[in-house]
Design an enzyme around this catalytic site. Structure first.
Site, mmCIF file in Angstrom:
data_model
loop_
_atom_site.group_PDB
_atom_site.id
_atom_site.type_symbol
_atom_site.label_atom_id
_atom_site.label_comp_id
_atom_site.label_asym_id
_atom_site.label_seq_id
_atom_site.Cartn_x
_atom_site.Cartn_y
_atom_site.Cartn_z
ATOM 1 N N ARG A 1 -34.145 -33.945 -35.604
ATOM 2 C CA ARG A 1 -35.054 -34.993 -34.836
ATOM 3 C C ARG A 1 -34.313 -35.037 -33.797
ATOM 4 N NH1 ARG A 1 -35.105 -41.159 -35.124
ATOM 5 N NH2 ARG A 1 -36.959 -41.573 -33.835
ATOM 6 N N GLU B 1 -42.128 -38.613 -41.540
ATOM 7 C CA GLU B 1 -41.422 -37.758 -40.092
ATOM 8 C C GLU B 1 -40.902 -36.638 -40.611
ATOM 9 O OE1 GLU B 1 -40.727 -40.790 -36.669
ATOM 10 O OE2 GLU B 1 -40.663 -41.699 -38.732
ATOM 11 N N ASN C 1 -31.303 -36.154 -39.108
ATOM 12 C CA ASN C 1 -31.531 -37.001 -37.884
ATOM 13 C C ASN C 1 -30.027 -37.650 -37.635
ATOM 14 O OD1 ASN C 1 -32.075 -39.038 -36.442
ATOM 15 N ND2 ASN C 1 -33.595 -40.056 -37.888
ATOM 16 N N ARG D 1 -36.934 -56.222 -30.442
ATOM 17 C CA ARG D 1 -37.227 -55.819 -28.855
ATOM 18 C C ARG D 1 -38.520 -56.796 -28.385
ATOM 19 N NH1 ARG D 1 -37.534 -49.426 -30.012
ATOM 20 N NH2 ARG D 1 -36.916 -49.883 -32.018
ATOM 21 N N HIS E 1 -42.391 -42.185 -31.444
ATOM 22 C CA HIS E 1 -42.740 -42.214 -32.594
ATOM 23 C C HIS E 1 -43.959 -40.995 -32.678
ATOM 24 C CE1 HIS E 1 -42.196 -46.721 -33.078
ATOM 25 N NE2 HIS E 1 -41.164 -46.232 -33.645
#
Ligand code: AMP
Length: 400
Positions: free
Chosen positions: A90, A383, A7, A240, A179
């Protein structure tokens, strides 16, 4: 197969080495300060972590450092780097180009480059990571696994924004959702735990962490999700804002003398539960402050849980019913209090929480009562395992 999962960020690179047959994690680590120095923390499973400052001018040196440590006499887990069968990457944005994970070739690289305007901060870093692996590990296949791919099954009525249609036609402005690997993984695990085929289930997956999104998964397919064109949409998050009335932007910009990029920085970095509470973006800090009587910390938690509750209801409505709700990621896996607050009042859609079973943390569990019409589950996300499994599947077909 032994799969290296990467990643890559702009100055960082997270990695895990996984065995796709046993699902064992062999080693993991993080390279930081790439381009401005270099630091690595490497942890072989079951052994002590190793940290060092190592010069990493580019991602290629970072990958080389990772490989050196994977075969290191003291800190390594492999005899030879040739034991690595493939690399899974990823990639944040696959746009409308990718609905599945793919083997990376020149055409795929070109398509990923076409997606850069959709994720100008993330995709270039992901591409840099892929190029670094190709340079340092020639001949080893690379696979891309996209955060957006799982949501490519959204129907047009769910992905079209009510804006002039030409913006979709000209610029591909639409809901993509993120996601995806996490939602897909926890839905598959939930079906296994429920002992029912995923293809028959209507599930709401709640990925609640620093970033948060809710997904409606009907018969194994994502049909609605809360994140949108960017990961700023939907739920309030650590920093956020989530969805806000876009009319607020000009109102605030005029009064605070902000330009649009300053406004977006506020929406991305200074809003969410941090913005409301003024305390922290971290839910553990909020819990602590709320317990000590901080009203705004409590309000931030209330706003967050209320919006998740509403999203579960709307996801169930989008699917015309419900069989299970799944909690995952940092908050979803660990916070019994927030889970309880979220499902409180959802008995009308068949969700009855068992307070004893809800005391679980960080492991797979069904936490609804035995007589609850629909199930509530906790499933830790993984993940990296999804990336490793997709990579192994694609690469094994190559070898046939
Ligand atoms: P993630 O982005 O999935 O790593 O999740 C990070 C978030 O999970 C942070 O806000 C953490 O505070 C939160 N978190 C982790 N453990 C707990 C816990 N026991 N209770 C509440 N929040 C937690």
């Amino acid at each position: 197969m032994k799969i290296l999962v990467i990643n890559a960020g702009s100055s960082s690179l997270k990695y895990q080495l996984l065995d796709s047959e046993t699902h064992d994690l062999l080693a993991k680590g993080l390279c930081e300060r790439i381009g401005i120095g270099g630091h690595i923390k490497h942890t072989p499973t079951g052994r002590e972590a190793y940290s060092a400052d190592i010069n990493m001018p580019t991602h290629a040196e970072a990958i080389q450092t990772v490989l050196d440590l994977l075969v290191h006499p003291e800190h390594g887990v492999l005899n030879n780097v040739s034991e690595i069968d493939a690399v899974g990457h990823r990639v944040v944005h696959g746009g409308e180009e990718f609905a599945n994970s793919v083997l990376i070739d020149d055409d795929v690289m070109k398509a990923m480059e076409r997606c850069i305007p959709l994720a100008p901060l993330h995709n270039p870093a992901n591409i840099t990571g892929i190029n670094a692996c190709a340079a340092v590990m020639p001949g080893v296949p690379n696979v891309a696994v996209f955060d957006t791919a799982f949501h490519q099954t959204l129907p047009p009525k769910a992905f079209i924004f009510a804006l002039p249609y030409e913006y979709y036609e000209k610029y591909k402005v639409r809901r993509y959702g993120f996601h995806g690997t996490s939602h897909r993984y926890v839905a598959e695990r939930a079906a296994a735990l429920m002992g029912r085929p995923l293809e028959e289930l209507r599930l709401v997956t709640c990925h609640l962490g620093n970033g948060s999104s809710v997904c409606a998964i009907k018969n194994g397919k994502s049909i609605e999700t809360s994140m949108g064109f960017t990961p700023l949409d939907g739920l309030p998050m650590g920093t956020r804002s989530g969805a806000v009335d876009s009319g607020i932007l000009e109102f605030i910009m005029n009064r605070e003398h902000l330009n649009i990029s300053e406004m977006l920085t506020i929406l991305n970095k200074k809003s969410g539960v941090l913005g409301i509470s003024g305390v922290s973006s971290d839910f553990r800090d909020l819990d602590e402050a709320a317990a000590q009587g901080n009203e705004r910390a409590k309000l931030a938690i209330d706003v967050f849980t209320y919006k998740v509750t509403k999203r579960i209801g709307s996801a169930a409505a989008a699917m015309g019913g419900l069989d299970g709700v799944i909690f995952t990621a940092g908050v979803g896996e660990n916070s019994a209090e927030l889970r309880a607050q979220i499902v409180d009042g959802l008995e009308f859609i068949g969700l009855k929480l068992d307070p004893e079973k809800n005391k679980t943390r960080g492991k797979e569990a069904i936490i609804s009562t035995d007589d609850s019409p629909n199930k509530i589950l906790v499933i830790p996300t993984n993940e990296e395992l999804v990336i490793a499994m997709d990579t192994a599947e694609i690469v094994s077909k190559l070898k046939k």
